[in-house]
Design a protein around this motif. Structure first.
Motif, mmCIF file in Angstrom:
data_model
loop_
_atom_site.group_PDB
_atom_site.id
_atom_site.type_symbol
_atom_site.label_atom_id
_atom_site.label_comp_id
_atom_site.label_asym_id
_atom_site.label_seq_id
_atom_site.Cartn_x
_atom_site.Cartn_y
_atom_site.Cartn_z
ATOM 1 N N VAL A 44 0.858 -1.187 0.000
ATOM 2 C CA VAL A 44 0.000 0.000 0.000
ATOM 3 C C VAL A 44 0.891 1.232 0.000
ATOM 4 C CG1 VAL A 44 -1.772 1.294 1.215
ATOM 5 C CG2 VAL A 44 -1.833 -1.215 1.226
ATOM 6 N N LEU A 45 0.802 2.040 -1.042
ATOM 7 C CA LEU A 45 1.595 3.255 -1.188
ATOM 8 C C LEU A 45 0.721 4.469 -0.899
ATOM 9 C CD1 LEU A 45 3.346 2.268 -4.546
ATOM 10 C CD2 LEU A 45 4.351 2.160 -2.258
ATOM 11 N N PHE A 46 1.300 5.468 -0.220
ATOM 12 C CA PHE A 46 0.490 6.634 0.157
ATOM 13 C C PHE A 46 1.298 7.917 0.057
ATOM 14 C CE2 PHE A 46 2.447 4.934 3.963
ATOM 15 C CZ PHE A 46 2.792 6.028 4.748
ATOM 16 N N ASP A 47 0.581 9.036 -0.044
ATOM 17 C CA ASP A 47 1.181 10.359 -0.202
ATOM 18 C C ASP A 47 1.596 10.937 1.149
ATOM 19 O OD1 ASP A 47 0.624 10.087 -2.874
ATOM 20 O OD2 ASP A 47 -1.160 11.371 -2.838
ATOM 21 N N THR A 48 2.655 11.733 1.135
ATOM 22 C CA THR A 48 3.182 12.294 2.390
ATOM 23 C C THR A 48 3.574 13.758 2.278
ATOM 24 O OG1 THR A 48 5.375 11.444 1.800
ATOM 25 C CG2 THR A 48 4.038 10.089 3.277
ATOM 26 N N THR A 49 3.232 14.427 1.188
ATOM 27 C CA THR A 49 3.631 15.824 1.026
ATOM 28 C C THR A 49 2.411 16.740 1.109
ATOM 29 O OG1 THR A 49 3.387 15.920 -1.384
ATOM 30 C CG2 THR A 49 5.466 15.070 -0.522
ATOM 31 N N GLY A 50 2.676 18.032 1.222
ATOM 32 C CA GLY A 50 1.611 19.030 1.177
ATOM 33 C C GLY A 50 0.885 19.216 2.492
ATOM 34 N N ASP A 51 -0.080 20.130 2.471
ATOM 35 C CA ASP A 51 -0.834 20.485 3.664
ATOM 36 C C ASP A 51 -1.688 19.335 4.189
ATOM 37 O OD1 ASP A 51 0.192 23.047 3.591
ATOM 38 O OD2 ASP A 51 -1.495 23.850 2.437
ATOM 39 N N TYR A 52 -2.014 18.388 3.326
ATOM 40 C CA TYR A 52 -2.911 17.303 3.723
ATOM 41 C C TYR A 52 -2.180 15.971 3.829
ATOM 42 C CZ TYR A 52 -6.502 20.738 2.888
ATOM 43 O OH TYR A 52 -7.269 21.876 2.957
ATOM 44 N N ALA A 53 -0.897 16.032 4.149
ATOM 45 C CA ALA A 53 -0.085 14.820 4.215
ATOM 46 C C ALA A 53 -0.641 13.816 5.218
ATOM 47 C CB ALA A 53 1.356 15.179 4.554
ATOM 48 N N LYS A 54 -1.185 14.317 6.330
ATOM 49 C CA LYS A 54 -1.686 13.404 7.358
ATOM 50 C C LYS A 54 -2.814 12.536 6.823
ATOM 51 C CE LYS A 54 -1.591 14.918 11.461
ATOM 52 N NZ LYS A 54 -1.871 15.746 12.667
ATOM 53 N N LEU A 55 -3.615 13.103 5.915
ATOM 54 C CA LEU A 55 -4.685 12.302 5.337
ATOM 55 C C LEU A 55 -4.129 11.084 4.610
ATOM 56 C CD1 LEU A 55 -7.188 14.925 3.866
ATOM 57 C CD2 LEU A 55 -7.415 13.561 5.943
ATOM 58 N N GLY A 56 -2.982 11.239 3.974
ATOM 59 C CA GLY A 56 -2.386 10.123 3.254
ATOM 60 C C GLY A 56 -2.149 8.928 4.153
ATOM 61 N N GLU A 57 -1.638 9.179 5.359
ATOM 62 C CA GLU A 57 -1.410 8.063 6.283
ATOM 63 C C GLU A 57 -2.726 7.458 6.746
ATOM 64 O OE1 GLU A 57 0.975 6.798 10.357
ATOM 65 O OE2 GLU A 57 0.743 8.923 9.866
ATOM 66 N N TYR A 58 -3.726 8.292 7.033
ATOM 67 C CA TYR A 58 -5.018 7.754 7.439
ATOM 68 C C TYR A 58 -5.588 6.830 6.360
ATOM 69 C CZ TYR A 58 -5.312 11.174 11.266
ATOM 70 O OH TYR A 58 -5.098 11.908 12.397
ATOM 71 N N TYR A 59 -5.532 7.280 5.119
ATOM 72 C CA TYR A 59 -6.084 6.469 4.037
ATOM 73 C C TYR A 59 -5.311 5.161 3.873
ATOM 74 C CZ TYR A 59 -8.429 10.858 2.780
ATOM 75 O OH TYR A 59 -9.179 12.009 2.792
ATOM 76 N N ALA A 60 -3.986 5.225 4.056
ATOM 77 C CA ALA A 60 -3.189 4.004 3.958
ATOM 78 C C ALA A 60 -3.513 3.044 5.094
ATOM 79 C CB ALA A 60 -1.700 4.349 3.961
ATOM 80 N N LEU A 61 -3.713 3.585 6.299
ATOM 81 C CA LEU A 61 -4.136 2.742 7.419
ATOM 82 C C LEU A 61 -5.464 2.064 7.102
ATOM 83 C CD1 LEU A 61 -3.326 4.985 10.520
ATOM 84 C CD2 LEU A 61 -2.535 2.635 10.200
#
Length: 658
Positions: free
Chosen positions: A144-161
């Motif tokens: 599972v690959l997820f985004d980590t940049t920008g103002d909404y980086a935290k959302l990327g980890e939530y979605y990956a979880l």
């Protein structure tokens, strides 16, 4: 015994006590542009500060109601914001300076795309990878690959979880920031899932190449698919292999899409999802399978023609498609959720992607909730006898210690009972075990000391493994207030003196009581109100490898960082999963019967539970798992059980839920 008036008071207070988590709960500030409706949160109350949350007028005059503090309609896990290109109705590549394609011309012709075998000489895992679950759960091994940049980086980890935990149903899972992807890494896995949450997240060239010409199936959700068509060569390879053109696929944010059609059912989509849906521009219809469709509608719900950017010419456009090893969903279907949401379809699409030949099943389970040493044995016995007569296995969520340390419900006199003090109830539980009942430990006291957490420190009302309080507005920065019917319940932060070791010891203390009264020692745990700190989850896991519930998942779990007290979201599961805490989680995905509106949460009647069960039939692995408080009328339980059976489900013990 309680006075005649008190049981009805308690019934209303406890009614929503355990409906704690649907996917989409409060998260910390994810970016400066976060909408006010998303209720960004910062820090928890200072633990040393007195926070009073007492019932106004006294418990005997006014019911104090525990509620679903993480109702997705109140504290949603938000979607990424609307990109500028969507607002302008422009193609994403139009403003991309790195793009070298003519968007006014069709994709150039390409010969047969030569696939590369990525399983040969696949590299070692990068240091940032986090793995959980295993292939005892299923045949898949998913990256599972997820985004980590920008103002909404935290959302990327939530979605990956979220996506990773769903994928654990089918086997082993490894998560990794997409920026750390290296050439050929997909070859170490049977499948790759990418969640594009940050608009124009820089994707490594290695990942683009492997997605275009690698032989490992890819599931793509959300933004950035256009980066696979930035050049004529890439665009030609993509369209030739997959039958649609991401370079000329718009993000449709102008249409009102509140329904997704999937497998013959109409699933809900919250109107707060305003970030847009990538509408695939299909160039070879014969080579693309449309899995689900976004339905365009007017505010009154009537169907209407979709906007021209959808390029469909009808009242719907493709929401999810598959072709030649690529499965694509035009949005991240993990936001603003409920039990009848398109999340159900997404979970099934993921399952079919990871296990194409999975066997179909229809499983159901029921749990009797909030049974304490102070519960009415006759009420419980009536339900036990009914379920046994229907050949329905069932679960009983038992709190082994009942405490009312301030006498809130006992005329001011403190009261404490363990199962040892309730032989009549124990006799019913023993009878129930012989009639197909399974005991689940539901916390130890289902409250915390003398602290109003948030209501009154009475068992089955309050939280046990996380701090909670009430507020007038749906914002954890708002001052704590006395809890009333219209209050919002907030949660976040550790309770005073608690830790992982404390949680393990507390759970074990309660667990021992069952054996002392001749009951089977439970093998399954349910966290009170489905809520705990990350440390408490680990502590509970030391005693119980299996939980039966919904749960909170915390930021930092995949990035090895320390999250704040409100950096979490809640998730429910449509099938059994293995979470990143190392626990096997049995699904409760339908919620419960609740006739009262309380703490900003609407009533939920029996038919709504049955309706949610019916919608779950779109899944290959369909589950209808719910809970019921024994103090509610037995005919309501009968309606739910009969309705679920009528839909073709078979009730099984929770331990057999798959």
């Amino acid at each position: 015994m309680m006075s005649p008036i008190l049981p009805s008071v308690r019934r209303r207070r406890c009614a929503l006590a355990v409906v704690a988590v649907c996917l989409g709960t409060s998260i910390a500030s994810v970016g400066p542009a976060q909408a006010t409706s998303q209720a960004a949160v910062s820090q928890a109350p200072v633990m040393g500060q007195a926070i009073v949350a007492k019932p106004v007028g006294g418990a005997q005059d006014k019911a104090v109601n525990a509620a679903n503090d993480t109702d997705p309609a109140k504290k949603p896990l938000p979607a990424p914001p609307e990109p500028g290109a969507a607002a302008k109705k422009e193609l994403p590549l139009k403003g991309d300076k790195r793009a070298d394609v003519d968007l006014n011309k069709p994709a150039p012709a390409a010969g047969q795309v030569r696939l590369r075998d990525l399983t040969q000489n696949a590299p070692e895992l990068p240091a940032g990878a986090v793995s959980f679950s295993d292939q005892e759960a299923g045949p898949a091994s998913t990256l599972v690959l997820f985004d980590t940049t920008g103002d909404y980086a935290k959302l990327g980890e939530y979605y990956a979880l979220s996506m990773g935990t769903l994928a654990s149903h089918s086997g082993a899972v490894t998560t990794l920031p997409v920026k750390d992807y290296v050439a050929g890494l997909a070859g170490r896995f049977t499948n790759v899932v990418y969640v594009g949450s940050t608009y124009d997240e820089p994707l490594p060239r290695a990942f683009i190449d492997d997605a275009l010409t690698g032989n490992i199936p890819v599931m793509w959700s959300g933004f950035n698919i256009w980066q696979l068509a930035r050049t004529d060569a890439d665009r030609a390879a993509f369209t030739q292999r997959y039958g649609w053109d991401p370079a000329t696929s718009y993000i449709d944010s102008s249409d009102r899409v509140t329904k997704i059609s999937y497998n013959g059912a109409s699933l809900k989509r919250n109107v707060l999802n305003t970030g847009g849906i990538v509408a695939p521009h299909i160039t070879r219809e014969q080579d693309v399978k449309v899995l689900g469709r976004a339905e365009c509608s007017k505010p009154d719900g009537a169907a209407t023609a979709c906007a021209s950017v959808a390029q469909s010419g009808t009242s719907s456009f493709p929401w999810a498609v598959s072709s030649s090893g690529l499965t694509f969903m035009g949005e991240i279907p993990l936001t603003y959720l409920g039990e009848q949401d398109r999340y159900i379809a997404a979970a099934d699409i993921l399952l079919d992607f990871l296990q194409p030949n999975a066997k179909q099943y229809r499983q159901a389970a029921v749990r009797l909730e909030d049974i304490t040493p102070d519960s009415d044995p006759e009420e419980l016995q009536a339900i036990v006898d009914y379920l046994h007569s229907e050949n329905v296995p069932f679960q009983m969520a038992v709190v082994p210690i009942y405490t009312d340390p301030k006498g809130t419900e006992n005329n001011g006199a403190p009261k404490e009972l363990t199962l040892k003090d309730s032989p009549e109830l124990v006799a019913v539980l023993q009878d129930a075990v012989g009639k197909g009942g399974t005991i689940v430990q539901h916390g130890t006291t289902h409250q915390f000391g003398t602290l109003d957490n948030p209501y009154n420190a009475v068992s089955a009302d309050d939280f046990e493994f996380i701090r909670s309080w009430c507020s007038v507005t749906n914002d954890t920065k708002a001052p704590a207030v006395d809890c009333e019917d219209k209050s919002y319940v907030q949660i976040g932060g550790a309770l005073p003196g608690t830790s992982q070791a404390w949680a393990a010891e507390r759970v074990e203390q309660g667990r021992q009581i069952f054996g002392e009264v001749g009951l089977p020692t439970p093998e399954i745990f349910e966290t009170p109100h489905y809520s705990a700190t990350r440390e408490a989850y680990y502590g509970i896991g030391e005693q119980y490898p299996v939980r039966y519930e919904r749960e909170l998942l915390y930021a930092g779990t995949l990035t090895s960082t320390q999250a704040g007290p409100h950096d979490y979201y809640g998730q429910f599961f449509p099938y059994a999963v293995n979470d990143p805490y190392g626990t096997h989680v049995l699904p409760e995905n339908l919620g419960n019967f609740e006739p009262n509106e309380i703490n900003q949460h609407p009533p939920r009647l029996a038919q709504e539970v049955v309706d949610a069960a019916k919608l779950n039939l779109v899944n290959t692995h369909a589950t209808a798992s719910f809970f019921f408080h024994p103090y509610y009328p037995l005919p309501e339980l009968k309606k739910i059980v009969a309705g679920i059976k009528a839909e073709g489900y078979t009730f099984v013990p929770a331990s057999e839920l798959k």
